[in-house]
Scaffold this active site. Structure first.
Site, mmCIF file in Angstrom:
data_model
loop_
_atom_site.group_PDB
_atom_site.id
_atom_site.type_symbol
_atom_site.label_atom_id
_atom_site.label_comp_id
_atom_site.label_asym_id
_atom_site.label_seq_id
_atom_site.Cartn_x
_atom_site.Cartn_y
_atom_site.Cartn_z
ATOM 1 N N HIS A 1 1.101 -1.347 0.087
ATOM 2 C CA HIS A 1 0.099 0.233 0.250
ATOM 3 C C HIS A 1 0.852 2.015 0.031
ATOM 4 C CE1 HIS A 1 -3.902 1.907 -0.331
ATOM 5 N NE2 HIS A 1 -4.314 0.917 1.357
ATOM 6 N N ARG A 2 2.032 1.226 0.427
ATOM 7 C CA ARG A 2 3.290 2.352 0.616
ATOM 8 C C ARG A 2 3.454 2.510 -1.302
ATOM 9 N NH1 ARG A 2 7.961 0.298 3.144
ATOM 10 N NH2 ARG A 2 7.392 -1.713 1.298
#
Length: 453
Positions: A426-427
């Site tokens: 998700h980064r």
């Protein structure tokens, strides 16, 4: 002059290894390219090739030795004209200080993870010299730098590439320490040097405090139950470490879609009938590898790698395919899977999987990849969430295809359906982008001619 043969760093994460087997003995003559030993790394068991010619004068580390540090002198080679009996170890069994990995290795996936990191090196000292002279980074863990020239004014030892880089930067080679064999200056030694600088580029020695090892974790208490204890292999230790790092440092987001397989199964049957004369039989997984690769090219925001200060976007899709081996899971890579035919993908997967189980893969065949696929459908697993292989941005987990109630052409019917779950970093990947990839993957599987166009 005798040559020290040192424990090589066969991957950028390798700090120590097991000298599994010597294939030569003292007194044997070896030539460049001869296989001298088998070394168990944190990746796999690999063959170690000779770089120089000579006679094995002394073997300093016996086969079966565990935890041999990178840079440790494992044998002494007597050169032509030198009496092997006169060669002494000179205390050479002490490990030299490993050098840090080349920055280019940051973010290379660890292929020993079930869901995997790497380097292209295969040989000992060759990993420094040949890799450097062909534009590849030198391996992590090479021996500590030695002076490139003697005090008497001998010619500076440097590779042609290092000389060109030094000339372009205005660096004086006589003041640079070399980290290559016998103190030879290589690319990594001059890249960080400042114009006019004459200092050694060697890594500074750590302070006593910094060098102190971290306290070992307290061993778990084994219950008083009949049991058998099996020593952890280097590969299993790496799998445990890498998966722990992934779950602790990478924020995972999971997206699941149900995919109808009937059209893909029908196309597979037709293709296998036409490929029968060529001895090729496509599996469902071969076609899913292709579908994932095409999806990554269609949704490039998911074909990425996260680093602390950059987001790397790849221009091709190299798919790491999880394969179970007796030592653990490893992920050989189908490179450029987005442009390869299904027959080529099928042939490569079968070959890679077979050699993976026999520990015969070359480093470049299981280190790298832009995304991974893990299929547990053959075990009847309906749905699962796989762990991302840092620094890859995603992995696709495939469940079993099964007959389920399904809306077919607007009416309730029965179809062959599987669940596919994408795990995304998700980064690097937003949920909407991950959802777009899963949508594209579903469309390609349900209308499989689209992946062949």
């Amino acid at each position: 002059m005798s040559i020290e043969i040192k424990m090589p760093a066969l991957s950028p994460t390798m700090e120590e290894g097991t000298l599994a087997k010597w294939l030569v003995k003292e007194g044997d003559t070896v030539s460049s390219g001869d296989i001298m030993a088998e070394i168990e790394t944190d990746k796999a068991t690999m063959e170690f090739e000779a770089v120089d010619e000579g006679v094995i004068a002394k073997i300093l580390v016996t086969e079966g030795s565990d935890n041999v540090k990178v840079g440790t002198v494992i044998a002494i080679l007597a050169e032509e004209g030198e009496d092997p009996a006169s060669v002494t170890s000179g205390g050479g069994a002490k490990a030299d200080t490993p050098q840090p990995a080349d920055p280019q290795f940051k973010g290379t996936p660890d292929a020993t993870d079930p869901n995997a990191k790497g380097n292209e090196a295969q040989g000992g000292a060759r990993t420094v010299e040949q890799a450097e002279d062909h534009g590849r980074p030198a391996d992590a863990g090479t021996a500590s730098p030695k002076p490139a020239a003697a005090a008497g004014g001998d010619r500076v030892k440097a590779s042609p590439l290092a000389r060109r880089i030094a000339a372009s930067k205005g660096v004086e080679l006589s003041g640079v320490s070399g980290s290559g064999p016998n103190g030879r200056i290589v690319k990594a030694d001059v890249e960080g040097a400042k114009p006019g600088a004459g200092q050694s580029q060697a890594t500074a020695a750590p302070t006593a405090e910094a060098a102190a090892p971290a306290a070992a974790p307290k061993p778990a208490t084994v219950p008083d139950i009949p049991h058998e204890a099996t020593k952890l292999s280097n590969m299993r230790k790496t799998i445990a470490r890498r998966l722990t790092e992934s779950k602790q440092t990478v924020p995972h987001i999971y997206l699941t879609v149900d995919v109808r397989l009937d059209a893909l199964l029908k196309l597979r049957g037709e293709l296998n009938h036409s490929l029968e004369s060529r001895g090729v039989k496509l599996s469902v997984n071969d076609m899913l590898v292709k579908a994932l690769a095409v999806s990554l090219i269609a949704v490039p925001k998911c074909n990425v790698m996260f680093t602390p200060d950059q987001l790397i976007s790849f221009k091709r899709a190299d798919i790491s395919v999880a394969v179970s081996t007796p030592s653990g899971l490893i992920t050989p890579i189908v490179k450029e899977a987005d442009t390869k035919s299904l027959s080529v993908i099928s042939t490569e997967v079968k070959d890679l999987a077979g050699r993976a189980r026999d520990n015969k893969l070359k480093p470049e065949e299981f280190q790298g990849g832009t995304a991974s696929i893990s299929n547990m459908g053959m075990f009847g697993i309906k749905q699962f969430e796989a762990v991302i292989n840092p620094p890859q941005g995603m992995i696709l987990a495939i469940g079993a295809g099964e007959k389920r109630p399904y809306i077919v052409d607007g009416e309730l019917g029965v179809a062959t359906v599987m669940s596919a779950t994408g795990s995304f970093d998700h980064r690097a990947i937003d949920g909407a982008d991950g959802a777009e990839l899963m949508k594209m993957f579903k469309e390609l599987v349900e209308r499989p001619l689209g992946m062949l166009a």
